[in-house]
Design a protein around this motif. Structure first.
Motif, short mmCIF file in Angstrom:
data_model
loop_
_atom_site.label_atom_id
_atom_site.label_comp_id
_atom_site.label_asym_id
_atom_site.label_seq_id
_atom_site.Cartn_x
_atom_site.Cartn_y
_atom_site.Cartn_z
N VAL A 94 30.02 -33.21 -6.01
CA VAL A 94 30.30 -34.63 -6.17
C VAL A 94 31.77 -34.86 -5.86
O VAL A 94 32.65 -34.26 -6.48
CB VAL A 94 30.00 -35.14 -7.59
CG1 VAL A 94 30.26 -36.64 -7.68
CG2 VAL A 94 28.56 -34.84 -7.98
N GLU A 95 32.04 -35.72 -4.87
CA GLU A 95 33.41 -36.15 -4.61
C GLU A 95 33.75 -37.31 -5.53
O GLU A 95 32.97 -38.26 -5.67
CB GLU A 95 33.56 -36.61 -3.15
CG GLU A 95 33.68 -35.49 -2.15
CD GLU A 95 34.02 -36.00 -0.76
OE1 GLU A 95 35.07 -36.66 -0.61
OE2 GLU A 95 33.23 -35.75 0.17
N LEU A 96 34.91 -37.26 -6.15
CA LEU A 96 35.34 -38.25 -7.13
C LEU A 96 36.53 -39.02 -6.59
O LEU A 96 37.59 -38.43 -6.30
CB LEU A 96 35.72 -37.56 -8.44
CG LEU A 96 34.62 -36.67 -9.07
CD1 LEU A 96 35.19 -35.88 -10.24
CD2 LEU A 96 33.43 -37.51 -9.50
N LEU A 97 36.38 -40.33 -6.44
CA LEU A 97 37.42 -41.16 -5.85
C LEU A 97 38.05 -42.06 -6.91
O LEU A 97 37.34 -42.75 -7.65
CB LEU A 97 36.82 -42.03 -4.73
CG LEU A 97 35.99 -41.29 -3.67
CD1 LEU A 97 35.49 -42.28 -2.63
CD2 LEU A 97 36.80 -40.17 -3.03
N PRO A 98 39.39 -42.07 -6.99
CA PRO A 98 40.06 -42.96 -7.94
C PRO A 98 40.10 -44.39 -7.42
O PRO A 98 39.76 -44.66 -6.27
CB PRO A 98 41.46 -42.37 -8.03
CG PRO A 98 41.68 -41.76 -6.67
CD PRO A 98 40.34 -41.25 -6.23
N GLY A 99 40.54 -45.29 -8.27
CA GLY A 99 40.76 -46.67 -7.84
C GLY A 99 42.07 -46.79 -7.10
O GLY A 99 42.71 -45.79 -6.74
N TRP A 100 42.49 -48.04 -6.86
CA TRP A 100 43.76 -48.26 -6.18
C TRP A 100 44.62 -49.22 -7.00
O TRP A 100 44.13 -50.27 -7.43
CB TRP A 100 43.53 -48.87 -4.79
CG TRP A 100 44.82 -49.07 -4.06
CD1 TRP A 100 45.49 -48.19 -3.28
CD2 TRP A 100 45.63 -50.26 -4.08
NE1 TRP A 100 46.67 -48.73 -2.82
CE2 TRP A 100 46.78 -50.01 -3.30
CE3 TRP A 100 45.51 -51.51 -4.70
CZ2 TRP A 100 47.79 -50.96 -3.12
CZ3 TRP A 100 46.51 -52.45 -4.52
CH2 TRP A 100 47.64 -52.17 -3.73
N PRO A 101 45.92 -48.90 -7.24
CA PRO A 101 46.48 -47.58 -6.97
C PRO A 101 45.87 -46.56 -7.94
O PRO A 101 45.43 -46.92 -9.03
CB PRO A 101 47.97 -47.77 -7.21
CG PRO A 101 48.04 -48.90 -8.20
CD PRO A 101 46.90 -49.80 -7.86
N GLY A 102 45.86 -45.33 -7.51
CA GLY A 102 45.24 -44.30 -8.34
C GLY A 102 45.62 -42.93 -7.87
O GLY A 102 46.10 -42.74 -6.76
N SER A 103 45.39 -41.96 -8.73
CA SER A 103 45.78 -40.59 -8.45
C SER A 103 44.54 -39.70 -8.41
O SER A 103 43.54 -39.96 -9.10
CB SER A 103 46.74 -40.09 -9.55
OG SER A 103 46.89 -38.69 -9.51
N SER A 104 44.61 -38.64 -7.62
CA SER A 104 43.52 -37.67 -7.58
C SER A 104 43.34 -36.97 -8.93
O SER A 104 42.32 -36.33 -9.17
CB SER A 104 43.80 -36.62 -6.49
OG SER A 104 45.06 -36.00 -6.70
N LYS A 105 44.30 -37.10 -9.83
CA LYS A 105 44.22 -36.46 -11.14
C LYS A 105 43.45 -37.30 -12.16
O LYS A 105 43.07 -36.80 -13.22
CB LYS A 105 45.63 -36.23 -11.70
CG LYS A 105 46.56 -35.44 -10.83
CD LYS A 105 47.97 -35.44 -11.41
CE LYS A 105 48.98 -34.77 -10.50
NZ LYS A 105 50.36 -34.89 -11.04
N THR A 106 43.22 -38.59 -11.85
CA THR A 106 42.73 -39.51 -12.87
C THR A 106 41.37 -39.13 -13.43
O THR A 106 41.13 -39.21 -14.64
CB THR A 106 42.69 -40.94 -12.31
OG1 THR A 106 43.97 -41.28 -11.77
CG2 THR A 106 42.35 -41.93 -13.41
N TRP A 107 40.44 -38.72 -12.57
CA TRP A 107 39.12 -38.36 -13.05
C TRP A 107 39.19 -37.22 -14.07
O TRP A 107 38.45 -37.21 -15.05
CB TRP A 107 38.23 -37.94 -11.87
CG TRP A 107 37.54 -39.09 -11.21
CD1 TRP A 107 37.98 -39.82 -10.14
CD2 TRP A 107 36.26 -39.65 -11.57
NE1 TRP A 107 37.06 -40.79 -9.81
CE2 TRP A 107 36.01 -40.70 -10.66
CE3 TRP A 107 35.32 -39.35 -12.55
CZ2 TRP A 107 34.84 -41.47 -10.73
CZ3 TRP A 107 34.16 -40.11 -12.62
CH2 TRP A 107 33.93 -41.16 -11.72
N PHE A 108 40.09 -36.27 -13.86
CA PHE A 108 40.20 -35.13 -14.76
C PHE A 108 41.12 -35.41 -15.94
O PHE A 108 40.86 -34.97 -17.05
CB PHE A 108 40.69 -33.90 -13.99
CG PHE A 108 39.74 -33.44 -12.93
CD1 PHE A 108 38.60 -32.75 -13.26
CD2 PHE A 108 39.99 -33.71 -11.59
CE1 PHE A 108 37.71 -32.32 -12.27
CE2 PHE A 108 39.11 -33.29 -10.60
CZ PHE A 108 37.96 -32.60 -10.95
#
Length: 373
Positions: A157-171
């Motif tokens: 599963v690829e997890l995409l953050p919102g904008w603005p957002g960081s690749s760290k946010t899901w974790f």
């Protein structure tokens, strides 16, 4: 000093009482003409206010990981190395079976952020097709290193953050791996490999709309080809589109629905949490500024214009005025084998709504992604 690091947070906290003490000590000691005294005291008050606002901003940003770095905040870092013209190149197909694909083995390291669990790894990927460079975070399910699974491939599963957002946010904010790990161990949820790529790519921090924008950025290709290729090159990931999904919240939810419908040969399912269909909802999106891009980037238009209904399952959640109507429109337009599940939510447009939804979302994904024995 990192924007999201503990040292900078502590510095902002210390600066608040220091600024107040400095103002109290110097308030009555200012000498000179009356206008100068008044100006000096105004500066002291402004300094106190600035330190307080800065502290609150850092606390909010750390809690939600809106900006993952100084470059993201200041808009000083471009991740676009080149913008190849892809119109004449191959489109579609399995990203792991491209004859021009040069296999690249990446080096992974722990994420340098205390909010991200230690078992999440990151790598700096140079996109071979898109011309985009950026970090990609990867988390492996507990079964991955189990000897009983040594010959098994895993769904992704690829997890995409919102904008603005960081690749760290899901974790770091949504705690996706921490929530799912015990569910995977108990068999409630399939053992997905979780992948979160960078989506803020331009030096002015403009929202790319996850699209290929001629002369600007190949964001769609970065997410739908380069990132999956990297995962397939480095992990025991299943290459079948039936075993891949993409999920996002807010602007990332829009992207997830767009990518899933646009690339049914790469993704079996898409999850949109409080997303939208019309890119113009986000006025700083590149796809909102161009009439053609706006039309072809709208998931509803993609679904309606498809020659054959895509074999895609969508899970769309939202509150009234915040994603619900987009989901209902997609559901009304869907024809088999396309399916759309709509979940009405309450609350604000925030992580407080999305975080508790993760177990249910991945339970739904487990029912959609076929299990291989």
């Amino acid at each position: 000093m990192q924007l999201t690091g503990t040292p900078f947070l502590l510095l902002t906290i210390v600066l608040v009482p220091v600024s107040i003490v400095v103002a109290l000590l110097l308030w009555g000691r200012v000498r000179g003409p009356k206008p100068f005294q008044a100006l000096s005291r105004i500066v002291m008050l402004l300094f106190c206010q600035i330190t307080a606002v800065l502290m609150v901003f850092v606390m909010v940003n750390n809690a939600n990981l809106i900006y993952g770095s100084w470059d993201d905040l200041l808009g000083t870092g471009s991740h676009v190395r080149a913008v190849p013209n892809l119109q004449a190149g191959p489109e579609g197909g399995d990203p792991g079976n491209d004859a021009q694909h040069a296999k690249v083995i990446q080096q992974f390291k722990p994420v340098d952020d205390p909010k991200v669990p230690g078992d999440v790894r990151t790598t700096d990927l140079k996109g071979q097709v898109s011309g985009v460079d950026g970090e990609v975070l990867v988390w492996l399910p507990p079964q991955y290193d189990d000897p009983a699974y040594k010959d098994k491939s895993f769904p992704v599963v690829e997890l995409l953050p919102g904008w603005p957002g960081s690749s760290k946010t899901w974790f770091g904010t949504l705690k996706v791996s921490e929530q799912l790990k015990p569910m995977m161990q108990s068999g409630q949820v399939a053992p997905f490999i979780l992948v979160s790529p960078r989506t803020t790519l331009l030096d002015d921090s403009t929202d790319t709309g996850c699209a290929d924008v001629p002369g600007k950025v190949n964001a769609d290709t970065w997410l739908a080809r380069d990132v999956p290729r990297m995962v397939l090159d480095n992990f025991r990931a299943d290459p079948s589109a039936d075993r891949w999904a993409v999920a996002g919240y807010s602007a990332g939810g829009h992207c997830a629905a767009k990518l899933a419908l646009e690339h049914p040969d790469r993704y079996r399912a898409g999850v949109s949490l409080s997303g939208y269909n019309d890119p113009a909802v986000e006025d700083k999106s590149l796809t909102a500024k161009d009439p053609h891009l706006r039309e072809i980037s709208n998931p509803l238009n993609i679904l309606k214009s498809a020659k054959n209904p895509p074999k895609t399952s969508l899970y769309v959640s939202g509150n009234k005025g915040d994603g619900l109507e987009a989901g209902e429109a997609l559901k009304a337009a869907a024809k088999p084998p396309t399916s759309v599940t709509v979940q009405e939510t309450g609350g604000a447009h925030s992580s407080d709504v999305w975080k508790p939804m993760i177990p249910g979302v991945f339970t739904w994904l487990t029912g959609v992604i076929p299990v291989r024995h």
